[in-house]
Design a protein around this motif. Structure first.
Motif, short mmCIF file in Angstrom:
data_model
loop_
_atom_site.label_atom_id
_atom_site.label_comp_id
_atom_site.label_asym_id
_atom_site.label_seq_id
_atom_site.Cartn_x
_atom_site.Cartn_y
_atom_site.Cartn_z
N LEU A 39 -1.55 -15.33 1.44
CA LEU A 39 -1.23 -16.56 1.23
C LEU A 39 -1.01 -17.03 -0.61
CD1 LEU A 39 -3.36 -18.76 3.85
CD2 LEU A 39 -0.51 -18.38 3.59
N ALA A 40 -2.16 -16.47 -1.14
CA ALA A 40 -2.19 -16.52 -2.59
C ALA A 40 -1.14 -15.80 -3.33
CB ALA A 40 -3.67 -16.11 -3.16
N SER A 41 -0.46 -14.77 -2.76
CA SER A 41 0.46 -14.03 -3.56
C SER A 41 1.78 -14.78 -3.20
CB SER A 41 0.25 -12.65 -2.99
OG SER A 41 0.87 -12.51 -1.88
N GLY A 42 1.82 -15.56 -2.18
CA GLY A 42 2.98 -16.21 -1.84
C GLY A 42 4.01 -15.53 -0.99
N ASP A 43 3.55 -14.36 -0.51
CA ASP A 43 4.42 -13.64 0.54
C ASP A 43 4.23 -14.16 1.76
OD1 ASP A 43 5.86 -11.54 1.66
OD2 ASP A 43 4.58 -9.91 1.09
N LYS A 44 5.13 -14.67 2.39
CA LYS A 44 4.89 -15.48 3.63
C LYS A 44 5.25 -14.43 4.80
CE LYS A 44 9.68 -17.30 3.87
NZ LYS A 44 10.35 -18.62 3.90
N ASP A 45 6.08 -13.31 4.63
CA ASP A 45 5.99 -12.39 5.75
C ASP A 45 4.76 -11.69 5.74
OD1 ASP A 45 8.65 -12.87 6.15
OD2 ASP A 45 9.34 -11.37 4.71
N ALA A 46 4.24 -11.30 5.12
CA ALA A 46 2.70 -10.66 5.07
C ALA A 46 1.65 -11.40 5.52
CB ALA A 46 2.46 -10.06 3.53
N ALA A 47 1.82 -12.92 4.93
CA ALA A 47 0.58 -13.84 5.54
C ALA A 47 0.83 -13.85 7.04
CB ALA A 47 1.10 -15.13 4.67
N GLY A 48 2.24 -14.03 7.54
CA GLY A 48 2.43 -14.20 8.72
C GLY A 48 1.69 -12.93 9.44
N ALA A 49 1.87 -11.84 9.19
CA ALA A 49 1.58 -10.75 9.85
C ALA A 49 0.02 -10.60 9.82
CB ALA A 49 2.35 -9.61 9.19
N ALA A 50 -0.70 -11.03 8.56
CA ALA A 50 -1.91 -10.91 8.69
C ALA A 50 -2.60 -11.91 9.36
CB ALA A 50 -2.37 -11.11 6.94
N PHE A 51 -1.83 -13.07 9.52
CA PHE A 51 -2.44 -14.21 10.36
C PHE A 51 -2.33 -13.66 11.91
CE2 PHE A 51 -1.84 -18.07 12.91
CZ PHE A 51 -2.94 -18.69 12.70
N LYS A 52 -1.34 -12.95 12.29
CA LYS A 52 -1.11 -12.76 13.48
C LYS A 52 -2.40 -11.85 13.87
CE LYS A 52 3.15 -12.58 16.06
NZ LYS A 52 4.49 -12.83 15.67
N ASN A 53 -2.71 -10.90 12.98
CA ASN A 53 -3.86 -10.05 13.26
C ASN A 53 -5.23 -10.62 13.11
OD1 ASN A 53 -1.92 -7.60 13.52
ND2 ASN A 53 -2.01 -7.44 11.42
N ALA A 54 -5.25 -11.51 12.47
CA ALA A 54 -6.57 -12.09 12.05
C ALA A 54 -6.97 -13.07 13.10
CB ALA A 54 -6.50 -12.85 10.79
N GLU A 55 -5.86 -13.89 13.90
CA GLU A 55 -6.06 -14.92 14.92
C GLU A 55 -7.10 -14.40 15.86
OE1 GLU A 55 -4.22 -18.50 17.93
OE2 GLU A 55 -3.03 -16.72 16.86
N PRO A 56 -6.76 -13.30 16.62
CA PRO A 56 -7.26 -12.85 17.67
C PRO A 56 -8.55 -12.26 17.30
CG PRO A 56 -5.52 -11.56 17.21
CD PRO A 56 -5.27 -12.67 16.41
N GLU A 57 -8.73 -11.75 16.02
CA GLU A 57 -10.02 -11.05 15.73
C GLU A 57 -11.20 -12.20 15.45
OE1 GLU A 57 -12.23 -8.17 15.04
OE2 GLU A 57 -10.13 -7.66 15.49
N ILE A 58 -10.74 -13.58 14.81
CA ILE A 58 -11.45 -14.65 14.67
C ILE A 58 -12.13 -15.07 16.19
CG2 ILE A 58 -11.82 -16.96 13.99
CD1 ILE A 58 -9.61 -16.32 11.84
#
Length: 88
Positions: A39-58
């Motif tokens: 998110l800080a780097s502004g890369d929305k594709d990477a942020a979306g992919a990272a969020f998709k991985n983070a949500e189930p982990e949380i």
């Protein structure tokens, strides 16, 4: 210090459980950090992919009792909001 056999066993169990929870918490924080960095780097594709991985982990951390359910939901919600803001 534990004196009775049952208290000694309980202490051993707590020690093992603490180690497991520490690993789960660390793993969850790593996933969240990856989302925040994207998110800080502004890369929305990477942020979306990272969020998709983070949500189930949380949510898994919440399910396993590492953090409260509402806390996990709040974290997911706030990350999703930041992701939506980036995409807009």
């Amino acid at each position: 210090m534990a004196n009775t056999p049952s208290a000694k066993k309980a202490a051993r169990k707590i020690e093992r459980r603490t180690e497991v929870n520490k690993n789960r918490r660390s793993r969850m924080r790593t996933f969240v950090r990856k989302v925040e960095e994207a998110l800080a780097s502004g890369d929305k594709d990477a942020a979306g992919a990272a969020f998709k991985n983070a949500e189930p982990e949380i949510m898994r951390a919440a399910q396993k009792g590492v953090l409260p359910k509402n806390t996990a939901s709040r974290k997911v919600s706030r990350l999703a909001q930041r992701l939506a803001k980036l995409s807009a």
